[in-house]
Design a protein around this motif. Structure first.
Motif, PDB file in Angstrom:
ATOM      1  N   ARG A   1      92.680 104.886  51.026  1.00  0.00           N
ATOM      2  CA  ARG A   1      93.647 104.988  49.929  1.00  0.00           C
ATOM      3  C   ARG A   1      94.401 106.307  50.046  1.00  0.00           C
ATOM      4  O   ARG A   1      93.788 107.353  50.267  1.00  0.00           O
ATOM      5  CB  ARG A   1      92.943 104.874  48.579  1.00  0.00           C
ATOM      6  N   PHE A   2      95.724 106.230  49.881  1.00  0.00           N
ATOM      7  CA  PHE A   2      96.578 107.405  50.011  1.00  0.00           C
ATOM      8  C   PHE A   2      97.481 107.528  48.793  1.00  0.00           C
ATOM      9  O   PHE A   2      97.839 106.528  48.159  1.00  0.00           O
ATOM     10  CB  PHE A   2      97.458 107.319  51.266  1.00  0.00           C
ATOM     11  N   GLN A   3      97.848 108.767  48.490  1.00  0.00           N
ATOM     12  CA  GLN A   3      98.873 109.018  47.478  1.00  0.00           C
ATOM     13  C   GLN A   3     100.208 109.190  48.171  1.00  0.00           C
ATOM     14  O   GLN A   3     100.332 109.944  49.133  1.00  0.00           O
ATOM     15  CB  GLN A   3      98.546 110.277  46.662  1.00  0.00           C
ATOM     16  N   GLU A   4     101.209 108.465  47.679  1.00  0.00           N
ATOM     17  CA  GLU A   4     102.539 108.565  48.256  1.00  0.00           C
ATOM     18  C   GLU A   4     103.053 109.995  48.132  1.00  0.00           C
ATOM     19  O   GLU A   4     102.901 110.640  47.091  1.00  0.00           O
ATOM     20  CB  GLU A   4     103.502 107.611  47.543  1.00  0.00           C
ATOM     21  N   ALA A  55     101.640 111.349  53.216  1.00  0.00           N
ATOM     22  CA  ALA A  55     100.730 110.831  52.199  1.00  0.00           C
ATOM     23  C   ALA A  55      99.393 111.559  52.306  1.00  0.00           C
ATOM     24  O   ALA A  55      98.901 111.830  53.400  1.00  0.00           O
ATOM     25  CB  ALA A  55     100.530 109.333  52.384  1.00  0.00           C
ATOM     26  N   ARG A  66      95.433 100.179  54.717  1.00  0.00           N
ATOM     27  CA  ARG A  66      95.793 101.391  53.988  1.00  0.00           C
ATOM     28  C   ARG A  66      96.495 101.011  52.688  1.00  0.00           C
ATOM     29  O   ARG A  66      97.485 100.281  52.704  1.00  0.00           O
ATOM     30  CB  ARG A  66      96.685 102.296  54.842  1.00  0.00           C
ATOM     31  N   TYR A  99      98.462 102.384  49.408  1.00  0.00           N
ATOM     32  CA  TYR A  99      99.261 103.534  48.977  1.00  0.00           C
ATOM     33  C   TYR A  99      99.489 103.462  47.469  1.00  0.00           C
ATOM     34  O   TYR A  99      99.821 102.395  46.932  1.00  0.00           O
ATOM     35  CB  TYR A  99     100.596 103.569  49.713  1.00  0.00           C
TER      36      TYR A  99
END
Length: 313
Positions: free
Chosen positions: A221-224, A229, A298, A300
Motif C-alpha cells: 500500500r502506498f500514499q500518492e 509514492a 500495489r 495507492y
C-alpha cells in the motif's frame, strides 16, 4: 309632563346618555388595547436586553477562556510540542521505511519455494522394484531425474504413481531409451559401478516436470505523492496454491497512524486496473482474482479530507 318642542324631556335625556355611552366604551377598549401593546413592547424590550446582556457576559467568559488557553499554550509545558510533533513524525516515517524494507526482504525470501521434505520419501515409494534412480536435481520448481529400468513400462508406471500423489502440476516429460549392451565396453559403468546383469535388456529413462508449488501474491500500500509514492506499512505476502481463488479484503479505505486513506488506483505487475474493474473493487471493498502466478499488487491511496468525510457521513 314637560315637553320641549313637543318631545318628552326624560326621553331626550336618555337618548343623549346612550349616545355618549357608546363613545365611552370604545375609548375604554382602546385604552386597554394600548395598555396591552405597551406591556408587550416592554416585555419584548426586556427579553432583547436580557439576550444582549447574556450574550455579552458569555462572550466575555469565552474570551477569558481563550486568553487563558493561549497563555497555557504559550507556557513552557507546550512550547516544544510542535518541535516534538515534527520529531515524532520523522521517527514514524523512518520506522515505516525500515518496516517496509524488512518486509521487502521477507517477500524476497517468501518468493523462494522450498522443496517439500517429504519429496524423497514419496519418490522412493513410487520406484518400481525393477528400477532405480541414478540421480535427480531440483531447479526452482522443476524436478529432473534419471535412472534405469529392466522393463520399458516401469518408468511410466512410476510417473503415474507420482501424479497420483500430486507431485507435479501436470504430466511430466518422460523419455525411455533402450540401452545397447554390445556397444558398451564396460557395462557396469552404466550405473555408477552397481552391477547389472548385462545379459538382460534394460532401459535408461529421464523424467522432467514442474512440482506443485504455491503462488505468491505480494500486496503493498502506498500514499500518492507529487513525485514519489511513500509506503503505508509494509509488504504483505499471500501464499496461494496455483489455480485457487484469493481475495484482499477491506481495500476501499484504510486507517494508518491515525490517518484515513481512500483507495485511488491499483496496479498489478505494473499494469493499472481499468476503471470499470476498479469501480467494482470499490463497491465490493475487496480485490479478488485467481492465482495464476506470482503477482505484485500495489494499492495507492490518498488521505481523506474533512469535507470528503462529512460528505460520506
Amino acid at each position: 309632563m314637560a315637553k320641549v318642542n313637543g318631545v318628552n324631556k326624560k326621553l331626550l335625556a336618555k337618548k343623549d346618555m346612550n349616545f355618549f355611552a357608546e363613545f365611552t366604551a370604545n375609548a375604554a377598549k382602546a385604552a386597554r388595547m394600548l395598555g396591552y401593546g405597551v406591556a408587550a413592547g416592554v416585555l419584548v424590550v426586556f427579553v432583547v436586553l436580557t439576550f444582549i446582556v447574556a450574550f455579552f457576559i458569555r462572550n466575555t467568559i469565552i474570551k477569558g477562556q481563550i486568553k487563558d488557553l493561549q497563555n497555557t499554550l504559550n507556557g513552557p509545558d507546550y512550547a516544544s510540542l510542535e518541535q516534538d510533533a515534527a520529531v515524532l513524525s520523522e521517527e514514524l516515517n523512518d520506522m515505516t521505511n525500515y518496516y517496509y524494507a524488512l518486509t521487502q526482504m521477507r517477500k524476497n525470501v517468501d518468493l523462494v519455494d522450498t522443496v517439500p521434505t517429504e519429496l524423497p520419501d514419496i519418490i522412493e515409494k513410487c520406484i518400481p522394484s525393477d528400477s532405480f534412480i541414478r540421480d535427480y536435481t531440483i531447479t526452482n520448481s522443476t524436478l529432473s531425474m534419471s535412472g534405469y529400468s529392466f522393463t520399458y513400462y516401469s518408468p511410466v508406471d512410476m510417473v503415474n504413481m507420482l501424479n497420483e500423489k500430486n507431485v507435479f502440476t501436470s504430466r511430466p516429460n518422460i523419455s525411455v531409451v533402450r540401452e545397447d549392451i554390445a556397444s558398451e565396453t564396460q557395462p557396469e559403468d552404466l550405473i555408477d559401478g552397481d552391477m547389472v546383469d548385462a545379459i538382460n535388456n534394460y532401459y535408461q529413462f529421464t523424467v522432467s516436470g514442474t512440482l506443485i508449488t504455491n503462488v505468491h501474491i505480494s500486496v503493498t500500500r502506498f500514499q500518492e505523492g507529487t513525485e514519489i509514492a511513500t509506503s503505508i506499512g509494509g509488504v504483505e505476502t499471500i501464499d496461494v496454491k496455483a489455480g485457487d481463488a484469493y481475495a484482499i479484503e477491506g481495500v476501499s479505505q484504510i486507517t494508518y497512524a491515525g490517518v484515513t486513506y481512500q483507495l485511488t488506483r491499483i496496479t498489478v505487475d505494473g499494469n493499472q486496473v481499468d476503471d470499470a474493474h476498479f469501480a467494482i473493487i470499490l463497491q465490493d471493498n475487496k480485490y479478488s482474482d485467481v492465482a495464476r502466478g506470482n503477482y505484485d499488487i500495489r494499492l495507492y491511496y490518498a488521505p481523506v479530507t474533512a469535507d470528503a468525510a462529512a460528505t460520506e457521513g
